[in-house]
Structures are given as structure tokens and as C-alpha cells.
Design a protein around this motif. Structure first.
Motif, PDB file in Angstrom:
ATOM      1  N   SER A  62       1.081  -4.736  -4.082  1.00 32.96           N
ATOM      2  CA  SER A  62       1.744  -5.930  -4.585  1.00 32.96           C
ATOM      3  C   SER A  62       2.437  -6.675  -3.455  1.00 32.96           C
ATOM      4  O   SER A  62       2.979  -6.063  -2.532  1.00 32.96           O
ATOM      5  CB  SER A  62       2.785  -5.544  -5.648  1.00 32.96           C
ATOM      6  OG  SER A  62       2.160  -4.937  -6.750  1.00 32.96           O
ATOM      7  N   ARG A 247      -6.663  -3.427  -6.009  1.00 29.75           N
ATOM      8  CA  ARG A 247      -5.445  -2.732  -5.611  1.00 29.75           C
ATOM      9  C   ARG A 247      -5.814  -1.439  -4.874  1.00 29.75           C
ATOM     10  O   ARG A 247      -6.934  -0.953  -5.013  1.00 29.75           O
ATOM     11  CB  ARG A 247      -4.597  -2.414  -6.842  1.00 29.75           C
ATOM     12  CG  ARG A 247      -4.181  -3.630  -7.644  1.00 29.75           C
ATOM     13  CD  ARG A 247      -3.584  -3.224  -8.987  1.00 29.75           C
ATOM     14  NE  ARG A 247      -4.546  -2.479  -9.790  1.00 29.75           N
ATOM     15  CZ  ARG A 247      -4.270  -1.921 -10.978  1.00 29.75           C
ATOM     16  NH1 ARG A 247      -3.052  -2.035 -11.477  1.00 29.75           N
ATOM     17  NH2 ARG A 247      -5.178  -1.258 -11.643  1.00 29.75           N
ATOM     18  N   THR A 264       2.285  -5.487   3.434  1.00 28.54           N
ATOM     19  CA  THR A 264       3.135  -6.111   2.423  1.00 28.54           C
ATOM     20  C   THR A 264       3.768  -7.412   2.894  1.00 28.54           C
ATOM     21  O   THR A 264       4.432  -8.091   2.111  1.00 28.54           O
ATOM     22  CB  THR A 264       4.255  -5.149   1.997  1.00 28.54           C
ATOM     23  OG1 THR A 264       5.029  -4.775   3.149  1.00 28.54           O
ATOM     24  CG2 THR A 264       3.693  -3.911   1.333  1.00 28.54           C
ATOM     25  N   GLU A 501      11.289  -6.904  -5.937  1.00 29.39           N
ATOM     26  CA  GLU A 501       9.985  -7.297  -6.468  1.00 29.39           C
ATOM     27  C   GLU A 501       9.959  -8.737  -6.987  1.00 29.39           C
ATOM     28  O   GLU A 501       8.902  -9.365  -7.000  1.00 29.39           O
ATOM     29  CB  GLU A 501       9.582  -6.350  -7.612  1.00 29.39           C
ATOM     30  CG  GLU A 501       9.260  -4.939  -7.186  1.00 29.39           C
ATOM     31  CD  GLU A 501      10.495  -4.087  -6.888  1.00 29.39           C
ATOM     32  OE1 GLU A 501      10.350  -3.055  -6.206  1.00 29.39           O
ATOM     33  OE2 GLU A 501      11.607  -4.469  -7.333  1.00 29.39           O
ATOM     34  N   SER A 537       4.288 -14.445  -7.465  1.00 31.93           N
ATOM     35  CA  SER A 537       2.960 -13.851  -7.388  1.00 31.93           C
ATOM     36  C   SER A 537       2.567 -13.302  -8.751  1.00 31.93           C
ATOM     37  O   SER A 537       3.413 -13.123  -9.637  1.00 31.93           O
ATOM     38  CB  SER A 537       2.950 -12.710  -6.358  1.00 31.93           C
ATOM     39  OG  SER A 537       3.736 -11.626  -6.825  1.00 31.93           O
ATOM     40  N   SER A 539       1.664 -10.321  -9.540  1.00 38.03           N
ATOM     41  CA  SER A 539       2.332  -9.037  -9.756  1.00 38.03           C
ATOM     42  C   SER A 539       3.774  -9.243 -10.197  1.00 38.03           C
ATOM     43  O   SER A 539       4.249  -8.604 -11.141  1.00 38.03           O
ATOM     44  CB  SER A 539       2.287  -8.191  -8.477  1.00 38.03           C
ATOM     45  OG  SER A 539       3.033  -7.003  -8.634  1.00 38.03           O
ATOM     46  N   MET A 566      -0.301  -4.648 -11.140  1.00 37.19           N
ATOM     47  CA  MET A 566       0.702  -4.017 -10.288  1.00 37.19           C
ATOM     48  C   MET A 566       0.050  -2.905  -9.474  1.00 37.19           C
ATOM     49  O   MET A 566      -0.846  -2.210  -9.967  1.00 37.19           O
ATOM     50  CB  MET A 566       1.824  -3.400 -11.128  1.00 37.19           C
ATOM     51  CG  MET A 566       2.559  -4.340 -12.054  1.00 37.19           C
ATOM     52  SD  MET A 566       3.878  -3.434 -12.935  1.00 37.19           S
ATOM     53  CE  MET A 566       4.293  -4.611 -14.225  1.00 37.19           C
ATOM     54  N   ASP A 567       0.509  -2.701  -8.244  1.00 33.06           N
ATOM     55  CA  ASP A 567       0.042  -1.524  -7.520  1.00 33.06           C
ATOM     56  C   ASP A 567       0.796  -0.306  -8.034  1.00 33.06           C
ATOM     57  O   ASP A 567       1.745  -0.413  -8.820  1.00 33.06           O
ATOM     58  CB  ASP A 567       0.186  -1.696  -6.010  1.00 33.06           C
ATOM     59  CG  ASP A 567       1.628  -1.787  -5.557  1.00 33.06           C
ATOM     60  OD1 ASP A 567       2.444  -0.933  -5.947  1.00 33.06           O
ATOM     61  OD2 ASP A 567       1.952  -2.715  -4.789  1.00 33.06           O
TER      62      ASP A 567
END
Length: 671
Positions: A62, A247, A264, A501, A537, A539, A566-567
Motif C-alpha cells: 500500500s 499486491r 513505499t 495510512e 490512494s 488503499s 490493502m496489502d
């Protein structure tokens, strides 16, 4: 790589750096909306033809920029220097005139519900139940119309150059299992069916390049098994050339030959032939776990643990990096596995009672097209009861009726009034002699927390992050929420916990000692008022909608594919928050194969906790096609049959978490 003489690459990027906004846009603008460089000094080529297969896949956790990378390949975002990015093949005689521009020649299909990823038309409906109304609008185009591009009120005659290849159409609708749906309005399609339709529409335009952003997300296992060979056949013919994104925990299709692994911070971590990239990432993971290397915070090891599995025609094969080294469950997974949350044998009062539900649209039965023996009697339709404290998983193929079930229990479906359904012990219509008033739509909505692709599609992009979360207390997305002091505290505690996040401007130097717990040393949550939902984003949007569903502690929590996109690290953090709220947190366990360690939040010891986990007074209903996206405390399950097979729904009870035992997953699907 040997390329064919006289055939330049379709996409050429030579030492280019990209920006979302002009880097000289002004200091004030950059402070409010940071504009970091994307993929600095990137060099990449997608050949028009080559002697060997050349099929790329973009992989990353993500916030790594997978969708952004695909957008760059299509010509979006500013390139510096401007000539660093070019599309030389599109100017040759080998390309039809209609495909001479990147916008036409390079098709992008994403599933972010934003309307920019090849969707089924704009999300113009103002309320969710509109998709279930009778077809009566001129804009209610059928799937067949959508696929052939006949979506104009006054369509002109289609030119031969733009005509659809009928043989290709017939093959694609069969391979994507759309042939029985061609006469349905697109608004009636389930989420998974809609995804397949969007892929089919892009294939029918015969582009030079097709960019598929997480194409397998939200699809049931049988559909994935059918879609991957279709994509492989296209890749082998290079018609079109395919570039996928997935992912890290997703299995890689076996026909993928080249990988880009993203860090990331929207930079390339590794790029090249698949085996070379996987070997390098494996050495890095082993070096960190054995203590010889320091973990790069932009290349988290935990995100790489499941990397390396392969999607074949026989199913998923191979092992991830963690499996190869014998790594055990992460601390988050172990915490969920051991939690007793929601496993009480004491049955609470019924919250949902469906006693023979059968949903029809004209001659088509969307749910409950079966009969079965129960207590010596033949009954028809769906019989299902959900009680307080129960944790349900709802499974079944795309189009089997899962989304219809959600619409019934959320009272979005107009047939809720006429079907034998009770919610919270009451009917939608007056019951003679009961002495009870019927439930209103608003009564039900106020007691159900709901996250789904449909909510994602309809959530206004102009709402701020805070407004989206606060809308859990509002009658509609845009109406004023009814917040008291406790509700405001819950919103702010949740925003702080997930600042890493949700805040696009979040930087690593703001993190405290527990970055994955989301705690930051900021005195303000101003960012939650500065950024809009549409600026996040995919995610982050999914995370925010998940939090919106649980923040109010509603009687029923419905998570319909809430964790897709989502990762695994972000997904596990969300599941930990669902189970324990602020009472548990993740502490980095450097050099450990088990990833982050779950520990008690020091604030919990002093009683300073605002958000708690799921209680035994709440019911959970989770819908997913991926076992890793089902919380480990789910125990009850229902599996719906393939549409119109006449087979009844099957019920069961799990003896442990789904994600730790593939046998339990196969039992649910009957394989």
C-alpha cells in the motif's frame, strides 16, 4: 532482450522523473499538498515485439504507487525532462490511425470506483437501492450494449474501423462467464460481474497495451482460474501487450516474465526479469531475518513474506519467502488466532431473520432459487438467522447473491418490504396485533455499519477524510452528522491511530516508537480536514471506509470485500483494530521472522482507551473471496450456490481461522 528490426518500443522512458503537479507550483501549494518526485530517474521500455515473452507485473505494498506507475506508462503525470517519456511505436505504420495516441492505444482498467478506470458508466445514482429498481430509464443499458459501446441516447452508425470483432466478443464473454448476463442492465451486475465486464470492454477495443490494476481483486476462485488463462493467451500473442499490478501477497501469474517492485515512497526498489528480482528480494529478506542487514523502512520485510507464489492453471503453487524459511505467523496473526473475541457459545437475540427469502427481477431469480428439507418440511428460499455475538462469513461465486443479501439486511433493496425478513426483531411493514411500529429505513441504517464496493462507488469524492468518518452518524453521506462528545472522541482516536495510512503528507520522521500502531507526535488532526476522499490512494480509501463501518460500534458490522486493495500489513492492522481497538498495538520486532509483535497499548493500562474492539453485543458479517481477508475469529459460515443451479445454500461452523488452514477453505467451497 532481442527486439525486431524497425519496431521501436511502444513505451520508452529514459531517465525520467515524474510529478503529480508542476514542481515549481509554489511553496504554499506544496506545503498543503506535498508533491514529491515519483520514480526518480526511471528507465523503462515496453517492446512492441520481442523474440522472448516480455510480460510485466508491477508489485508493491500500500502507498507504493502501483496505480500511479501504470498512469505514468499511459502518459499521465508530468515528466521531467518532458522528452524522457515517448511512445515511438505509435507513430509507425504498424498502428491503425485510431490508436496513434497513448490515450486510445493504452487502455487502463482499475477498480477504484472513481469512474476513471473503465467503469460501467458514471456513478450517477443518488441512493444505493436504485440499482435494484425495475429497469425503466433510457440510460439503463444492457451489458451487451455496454460491451459493444452502444451507450449513447442517439447512437450514430458505427464505422467499420470501430466495429467490434464478433468472434472476439463471443470468446471473451464465454471466457469471462458473461454470456448468460448479456441482456441484464449493467446496474444489476454484482461487483465481481462488473469487474469482469470492465475487463471485457477494454479487451474489445483491441488496444495496443492493456494496463490491468489488480485484475483478480474481488473475483471468486473459479473466475480467477478462468481469467488467468485468457490473459495468458492474449499475452502470448502480444495482442494486446499486458501490464498487471498486484499486491505482494498475491500469487504471480506463471506467464509473467518481468517485475517492478516498488518501495513505499513511490520509488523503484527492484526491476528486471522475474527470477532475478525474486532472488534479490529473497536475499534481502534472509539478510534482515538473520540479522546481517538493516531493514529499509521503505522496503518492509513483512510485506515480502508471501511474495513468490505462482498462479497456475492448476491453482496456486509454490511458497512465499516466509514459508521457505519456516517463518511462523506474524504477531498480528497470532493475536487474532488466539483471541476469544466473538467465540462465545451463549446465543444472543436475533438481529437478522430471513425465513424463506427469494429475490426476483422479472423472470430472473437472483437469490433463493432453491428448496430443501428442514425439520421434515420442504421450504423454499434462504433461511438464515444472525444473532448478537456471532461472527459470520458469507461466501459464494460472483453473482450468487452475496451483494443482494447485504442490500436486504441494510434495507437498501426495495423488496425488503415484501419478503419474510425481520431486522432487530421487527418487520419493515406493520404487523397486526404486534403493538410495534414498523422499522424505518433510517432506523436500520443507524444500527448497521457497512463497508462495500457499492459504498465506495457512491461516497462523494469531495468529502474530507474527517467528514467521511463522521458520516457514520449521519442519515446520508452529505447530511449533518449527529455527534456527541463520545462520538467526536471516537473519530479523533481513530484518525490518530491510522494517521500513517490516511494522511497523504505523513512522513517517517513524525512516527513515534510504534509506527504501525499509527501513533504520531502531532498536536493536530488538521490534515483530516485538508484532504478530500478523492485525493487518497485506493488503499487509503478502503481503510477509511472500513473505519467508517466500525467506528460507531453498530449492532451489525457488514464488511463486504472491505480488505480488498490493502496489502497484508495494512490489512492485518485493520483486523487487529477490529478485534481489540486501541487496546493492542504493533511493536516492530527487528530481525524477527514473525514480523511485528502485538503488545498491550500502555495507554490501556491507565484506562485511556476510546476505541475498543468488537463486543459480544455486536454481530459481524464478512464477505470475501480470499481466505486471508476473513478475520480469524469468524466461525459461522454460509456458502451460496452458483446462480440458478437449484442447489441450496450450505452452512457450517469453523473450528479455527480460515487463513491458517487451506482445508477449511476448500470445505467451504466444496472442493
Amino acid at each position: 532482450m532481442r527486439t525486431f528490426a524497425g519496431r521501436p518500443p511502444i513505451i520508452r522512458i529514459a531517465n525520467g522523473t515524474f510529478y503529480r503537479h508542476h514542481p515549481n507550483g509554489g511553496a504554499a501549494s506544496s506545503q498543503q499538498h506535498p508533491n514529491p518526485p515519483l520514480f526518480t530517474n526511471l528507465s523503462f521500455e515496453l517492446p512492441s515485439q520481442s523474440a522472448e515473452p516480455h510480460n510485466w507485473c508491477i508489485v508493491g505494498p500500500s502507498l507504493s504507487g502501483k496505480s500511479t506507475f501504470l498512469e505514468v506508462l499511459r502518459g499521465q503525470h508530468l515528466s521531467f525532462p518532458p522528452k524522457a517519456r515517448s511512445f515511438p511505436y505509435l507513430a509507425t505504420e504498424h498502428v491503425p490511425h485510431r490508436l496513434r495516441t497513448p490515450h486510445r492505444a493504452i487502455q487502463y482498467v482499475g477498480f477504484d470506483a472513481s469512474g476513471t478506470g473503465g467503469g460501467l458508466g458514471p456513478a450517477t445514482s443518488t441512493y444505493l437501492s436504485q440499482r435494484y429498481e425495475s429497469r425503466r430509464e433510457k440510460t439503463d443499458f444492457s451489458l451487451r450494449d455496454f460491451l459493444i459501446g452502444n451507450t449513447q441516447l442517439n447512437p450514430s452508425e458505427v464505422s467499420l474501423e470501430d466495429a467490434i470483432d464478433q468472434k472476439l466478443l463471443e470468446r471473451i464473454v464465454v471466457d469471462l462467464r458473461l454470456d448468460t448476463l448479456l441482456d441484464l442492465p449493467v446496474a444489476f451486475l454484482s461487483n465481481g460481474q462488473g469487474r469482469r465486464a470492465r475487463i471485457a470492454r477494454a479487451l474489445l477495443t483491441s488496444p495496443e497495451v492493456l494496463l490491468l490494476d489488480e485484475p483478480f481483486m474481488g473475483l471468486d476462485p473459479p473466475t480467477v482460474a478462468g481469467l488467468s488463462p485468457l490473459l495468458r493467451s492474449l499475452a502470448e500473442k502480444a495482442s494486446p501487450r499486458l501490464v498487471l499490478s498486484v499486491r505482494p501477497q498475491d500469487p504471480l501469474p506463471e506467464w509473467i516474465t518481468h517485475l517492478v517492485y516498488l518501495r513505499t515512497d513511490c520509488q523503484v526498489g527492484s526491476m528486471g526479469e522475474k527470477e532475478t528480482v525474486l532472488e534479490g528480494l529473497g536475499k534481502y529478506v534472509r539478510g534482515v531475518w538473520k540479522g546481517g542487514l538493516t531493514e529499509d523502512e521503505t522496503l518492509p520485510v513483512h510485506a515480502l513474506a508471501e511474495m513468490g507464489r505462482t498462479l497456475t492453471e492448476r491453482g496456486i503453487e509454490g511458497e512465499g519467502l516466509a514459508d521457505e524459511l519456516g517463518a511462523s505467523l506474524s504477531g498480528i496473526e497470532a493475536s487474532q488466532k488466539s483471541t476469544a473475541n466473538g467465540t462465545s457459545e451463549v446465543l444472543g437475540e436475533p438481529l437478522v431473520e430471513m425465513n424463506g427469502c427469494r429475490v426476483k427481477y422479472g423472470n430472473k431469480v437472483a437469490l433463493g432459487n432453491w428448496s430443501e428439507e428442514r425439520d421434515g418440511q420442504t421450504v423454499t428460499g434462504l433461511h438464515w438467522t444472525v444473532r448478537r455475538g456471532e461472527r459470520w462469513g458469507v461466501f459464494g461465486p460472483n453473482g450468487s447473491g452475496k451483494t443482494t443479501i447485504v442490500s436486504l439486511l441494510c434495507s437498501d433493496h426495495p423488496q425488503t418490504y415484501s419478503l419474510p425478513i425481520k431486522l432487530f426483531g421487527r418487520s419493515r411493514l406493520p404487523e397486526p396485533g404486534s403493538g410495534q411500529l414498523p422499522l424505518t429505513f433510517w432506523d436500520i441504517q443507524s444500527r448497521v455499519g457497512h463497508s462495500s464496493p457499492e459504498i465506495h462507488q457512491h461516497m462523494p469524492r469531495s468529502l474530507t477524510i474527517r467528514q467521511v468518518l463522521e458520516s457514520a452518524w449521519a442519515d446520508t453521506f452529505r447530511s449533518k452528522p449527529k455527534l456527541d462528545e463520545a462520538a467526536t472522541s471516537q473519530v479523533e482516536a481513530t484518525l490518530k491511530w491510522f494517521a500513517h495510512e490516511l494522511n497523504p503528507a505523513f512522513s517517517s520522521h513524525k512516527l513515534g516508537t510504534s509506527s504501525s500502531a499509527g501513533q504520531v507526535e502531532e498536536d493536530t488532526l488538521a490534515w483530516a480536514n485538508d484532504y478530500m476522499f478523492g485525493e487518497l490512494s485506493f488503499s487509503a480509501q478502503r481503510i477509511l471506509l472500513f473505519l467508517r463501518a466500525i467506528v460507531k460500534h453498530s449492532d451489525i458490522i457488514v464488511l463486504d470485500e472491505a480488505f480488498s486493495g490493502m496489502d497484508d500489513a495494512v490489512r492485518d492492522k485493520c483486523m487487529l483494530f477490529l478485534a481489540h481497538g486501541e487496546e493492542k498495538m504493533c511493536a516492530p520486532s527487528k530481525g524477527s521472522r514473525t514480523g511485528d509483535e502485538v503488545v498491550a497499548n500502555p495507554a490501556a493500562e491507565s484506562g485511556n482507551v476510546t476505541m475498543t474492539g468488537l463486543s459480544d453485543q455486536q454481530a459481524l458479517i464478512c464477505i470475501s473471496h480470499v481466505k486471508e481477508e476473513v478475520p480469524d475469529f469468524v466461525r459461522e459460515w454460509i456458502c451460496l450456490p452458483e446462480a440458478n443451479t437449484g442447489l441450496p445454500a450450505r452452512f457450517g461452523r469453523l473450528d479455527g481461522p480460515l487463513r491458517t488452514d487451506a482445508k477449511r477453505w476448500r470445505e467451504i467451497w466444496g472442493i
